[in-house]
Design a protein around this motif. Structure first.
Motif, PDB file in Angstrom:
ATOM      1  N   THR A  30      45.211  36.528  48.403  1.00 56.79           N
ATOM      2  CA  THR A  30      45.053  35.516  47.354  1.00 56.79           C
ATOM      3  C   THR A  30      44.137  36.029  46.255  1.00 56.79           C
ATOM      4  N   MET A  31      43.044  36.655  46.660  1.00 50.99           N
ATOM      5  CA  MET A  31      42.067  37.171  45.685  1.00 50.99           C
ATOM      6  C   MET A  31      42.722  38.244  44.809  1.00 50.99           C
TER       7      MET A  31
ATOM      8  N   LEU B 280      45.070  36.660  42.284  1.00 49.82           N
ATOM      9  CA  LEU B 280      44.334  36.005  41.201  1.00 49.82           C
ATOM     10  C   LEU B 280      43.786  37.039  40.223  1.00 49.82           C
TER      11      LEU B 280
ATOM     12  N   LEU C 217      44.635  37.277  36.281  1.00 52.34           N
ATOM     13  CA  LEU C 217      43.542  37.290  35.304  1.00 52.34           C
ATOM     14  C   LEU C 217      43.669  38.512  34.393  1.00 52.34           C
TER      15      LEU C 217
ATOM     16  N   ARG D 154      46.484  37.941  31.932  1.00 50.56           N
ATOM     17  CA  ARG D 154      46.157  36.937  30.928  1.00 50.56           C
ATOM     18  C   ARG D 154      45.210  37.527  29.887  1.00 50.56           C
ATOM     19  N   ARG D 155      44.268  38.311  30.358  1.00 49.65           N
ATOM     20  CA  ARG D 155      43.319  38.946  29.432  1.00 49.65           C
ATOM     21  C   ARG D 155      44.041  39.957  28.543  1.00 49.65           C
TER      22      ARG D 155
ATOM     23  N   SER E 223      27.460  37.157  45.887  1.00 49.28           N
ATOM     24  CA  SER E 223      28.505  37.713  45.051  1.00 49.28           C
ATOM     25  C   SER E 223      27.885  38.706  44.097  1.00 49.28           C
TER      26      SER E 223
ATOM     27  N   ARG F 266      25.037  34.526  41.727  1.00 52.15           N
ATOM     28  CA  ARG F 266      26.313  35.123  41.354  1.00 52.15           C
ATOM     29  C   ARG F 266      26.217  35.679  39.947  1.00 52.15           C
TER      30      ARG F 266
ATOM     31  N   GLU G 185      34.724  33.962  46.270  1.00 54.85           N
ATOM     32  CA  GLU G 185      35.234  34.812  45.196  1.00 54.85           C
ATOM     33  C   GLU G 185      36.522  34.221  44.629  1.00 54.85           C
ATOM     34  N   ILE G 186      37.346  33.659  45.492  1.00 55.88           N
ATOM     35  CA  ILE G 186      38.595  33.025  45.036  1.00 55.88           C
ATOM     36  C   ILE G 186      38.273  31.843  44.122  1.00 55.88           C
TER      37      ILE G 186
ATOM     38  N   PHE H  41      35.597  31.509  42.265  1.00 54.62           N
ATOM     39  CA  PHE H  41      35.125  32.071  40.990  1.00 54.62           C
ATOM     40  C   PHE H  41      36.296  32.525  40.132  1.00 54.62           C
ATOM     41  N   LEU H  42      37.259  33.184  40.770  1.00 51.50           N
ATOM     42  CA  LEU H  42      38.414  33.690  40.021  1.00 51.50           C
ATOM     43  C   LEU H  42      39.238  32.540  39.458  1.00 51.50           C
ATOM     44  N   GLU H  43      39.383  31.481  40.221  1.00 55.23           N
ATOM     45  CA  GLU H  43      40.137  30.317  39.729  1.00 55.23           C
ATOM     46  C   GLU H  43      39.424  29.675  38.544  1.00 55.23           C
ATOM     47  N   GLU H  44      38.109  29.603  38.619  1.00 52.06           N
ATOM     48  CA  GLU H  44      37.335  29.070  37.489  1.00 52.06           C
ATOM     49  C   GLU H  44      37.518  29.949  36.255  1.00 52.06           C
ATOM     50  N   GLU H  45      37.469  31.248  36.485  1.00 47.07           N
ATOM     51  CA  GLU H  45      37.599  32.168  35.349  1.00 47.07           C
ATOM     52  C   GLU H  45      38.994  32.082  34.737  1.00 47.07           C
ATOM     53  N   LEU H  46      39.979  31.936  35.577  1.00 48.32           N
ATOM     54  CA  LEU H  46      41.360  31.811  35.081  1.00 48.32           C
ATOM     55  C   LEU H  46      41.504  30.577  34.196  1.00 48.32           C
TER      56      LEU H  46
END
Lengths: 377, 218
Positions: free
Chosen positions: A16-17, A20, A24, A27-28, A201, A239, B44-45, B47-52
């Motif tokens: 999943t990570m 994502l 990302l 998209r960037r 993190s 973080r 971390e997932i 955080f990534l969802e927030e960033e997306l």
């Protein structure tokens, strides 16, 4: 839940990570409609041009007997501190080339040094995993050595970089091979905050460099062997504010851009990059194809005071001066007369931006300043 | 006691002795470690969802490239002079720069800074040879910038004399245009590293000739 079930969950979360991260990245990529060079050239900017005698070596600071690994200017008064494999810190008057202090270190394996904002102290760190503070006004001991006035211990790996928080001699930030950065209170010798680490993190490999934002000293960036740079807020250590991907190798050096909203990086992948801290955009890549197949590593970078020039030292002895707006190399200090004989390991600009100091594995430091007259359109 | 012969034993033989296996303890350390790893991944997932989500509202890079360009163009840079001023003083410095020993254009005689000196001196500065509008002492209104300006930088900041008070306003002889002088002079520690130094004129503090730029000028 059994260990086997946990391992399955771990694998699913990893997938999943990764998905994502890819979304990302795409998209960037869509948001990168241009880079700085594309924008500047389309708006009529022409590159800076230097003649062969325009940027000259004005001083050679000789005195170290080992490789120079790190240097730092004072915020004023044109003094420099340098750290060398010979196990000494030397404080230089850059205008007269005089050595005002030669500090024998308790641990010879030093990797970094820094001048305090008031110029009263210097800090260093290295393979002893500690950051040592020396007060330059302290009396020397019986052997003529300057004693350590404070030792900051707590890192579980080597100290790769240190920088005082601007405008105060009390706080310093260090980066370490233990994957963390630490904000220290020098008065107490204690850690105020730890950024990253095993259960937080943060970086997933050695951290090699830090740079504190001159416009907002609560923000700093770090560069790591995990090929990322991270932006941190000292008020929230749990973080990173943002992680900057793009490099394909260790990020050896990071430095804030003069406006405080961007920062530059230098990496083992041979590129320097410019990132925007508010958006995470990668605004420019600075890379020149080498004449042979071997890609030299970027060891150190510094921006000129206007941000127009990016100085980058490389592992093959080159020191490129990049026009940051047009992404072109306008000069190679490494090929000039009277340049270093070996790799440039560190460099830094004086506080007023009028001189550049480079440190090298040839044991010397050199001061470079403008020696000609140039008109920029 | 010897067993009776001819009689088969009805007692079952005991198995050979062997140590007991240790009890099966749960692998708590491994489980906890694995749980911690999963928690970190799940964080971390998030955080990534927030960033997306935040990326959706970002403007394209061109806006920020413009910011960089505007900032750079708005700021002067001592390593890249922007215009040509005062041809008269420029010719003097050009002559000095032509000396085989020195390229002096990087030393401003007023503020003793690194920047190229092609600018006008402040009216209060006694030096008539250069023009240092970027020098801080340009704004000084006192009769002599020597006593109250934070520039020139060489004043007292590096005087090796132990008797020097090292204050900016120090008026001791060692600190007024006489430092540094020559290598062996007791009042300073200037060391000329140029092998072709012409040693143009005597140092004010001693009889030795010196190529130090301050000795050349005063």
């Amino acid at each position: 839940m059994s260990v086997a079930e946990l391992k399955e969950r771990h694998a699913a979360a990893t997938e999943t990570m990764n998905n994502l991260r890819e979304r990302l990245r795409q998209r960037r990529q869509q948001l990168l409609d241009t880079d700085v060079a594309g924008y500047a050239s389309s708006h009529g900017r022409t590159p800076v041009t230097f003649g062969p005698t325009d940027l000259v070596c004005c001083r050679t600071l000789q005195g170290h007997t080992g490789k120079v690994y790190s240097l730092d200017w004072t915020p004023e008064r044109n003094r420099i501190v340098s750290a060398s494999q010979d196990g000494r810190l030397i404080v230089w008057n850059s205008l007269t080339s005089q050595k005002t202090h030669a500090i024998k270190l308790p641990c010879a394996w030093v990797m970094t040094c820094a001048f305090s904002p008031t110029s009263q102290s210097v800090a260093c760190g290295g393979l002893d995993s500690m950051c040592s503070i020396f007060n330059l006004n302290s009396p020397t001991d019986r052997d003529g050595n300057l004693p350590v006035s404070k030792t900051l211990s707590g890192h579980k790996g080597y100290v790769s970089c240190c920088q005082y928080v601007p405008d105060e001699d009390i706080h310093i930030i260090t980066s370490s091979g233990d994957r963390t950065c630490v904000l220290w209170d020098i008065t107490t010798g204690l850690r105020t905050s730890v950024f990253g680490g095993e259960f937080q993190s943060g970086h997933t490999a050695d951290v090699l460099s830090v740079s504190i934002n001159g416009s907002n000293s609560r923000m700093f960036v770090s560069g790591s062997c995990d090929a990322t740079a991270r932006l941190w807020d000292t008020r929230a250590a749990s973080r990173a504010v943002r992680t900057f991907h793009g490099h394909e190798g260790d990020v050896n050096t990071v430095k804030f851009f003069p406006d405080g909203n961007r920062f530059g990086t230098g990496s083992d992948d041979g590129t320097c990059r410019l990132f925007d801290i508010r958006t995470g955009h990668q605004l420019q890549v600075y890379y020149q194809q080498p004449s042979d197949n071997e890609v030299p590593h970027v060891t150190s970078i510094a921006f000129s005071i206007s941000g127009r020039l990016l100085f980058a030292g490389y592992s093959n002895g080159d020191c490129y001066v990049w026009d940051t707006l047009l992404a072109r190399v306008v000069l190679n200090l490494g090929s000039l007369q009277n340049s270093h004989d070996s790799r440039i390991s560190c460099l830094g600009l004086s506080a007023d931006g009028s001189a550049l100091c480079t440190g090298s594995w040839d044991t010397n430091l050199k001061i470079w300043a403008f020696g000609g007259y140039r008109k920029v359109i | 006691m010897a067993a009776r012969s001819g009689v088969s034993s009805s007692v079952p033989s005991l198995p050979p002795p062997c140590p007991k296996s240790p009890p099966e303890y749960p692998d708590l350390y491994g489980k906890r470690r694995e749980t911690a790893k999963v928690q970190m991944l799940e964080r971390e997932i998030r955080f990534l969802e927030e960033e997306l989500k935040s990326v959706e509202s970002l403007q394209s890079a061109s806006r920020y490239c413009k910011e960089v360009t505007d900032f750079v163009m708005a700021n002067s840079d001592p390593l890249i002079p922007t215009s040509q001023k005062n041809r008269k003083s420029y010719r003097f410095w050009k002559w000095l720069c032509g000396l085989s020993c020195f390229n002096l254009s990087w030393i401003c005689c007023c503020c003793y800074s690194w920047h190229s000196c092609h600018l006008k001196c402040p009216r209060s500065c006694k030096c008539s040879l250069c023009d240092c509008s970027s020098c801080k002492c340009y704004s000084c209104n006192c009769n002599s910038c020597l006593s109250c300006c934070t520039i020139p930088k060489w004043r007292c900041c590096s005087c090796p004399k132990s008797s020097c008070c090292r204050k900016i306003s120090c008026s001791r002889n060692c600190c007024i245009f006489q430092f540094p002088s020559c290598t062996d002079c007791c009042c300073c520690g200037w060391k000329c590293c140029c092998p072709k130094c012409p040693k143009i004129r005597p140092c004010r503090n001693c009889t030795k000739t010196c190529c130090n730029p301050c000795c050349l000028l005063f």
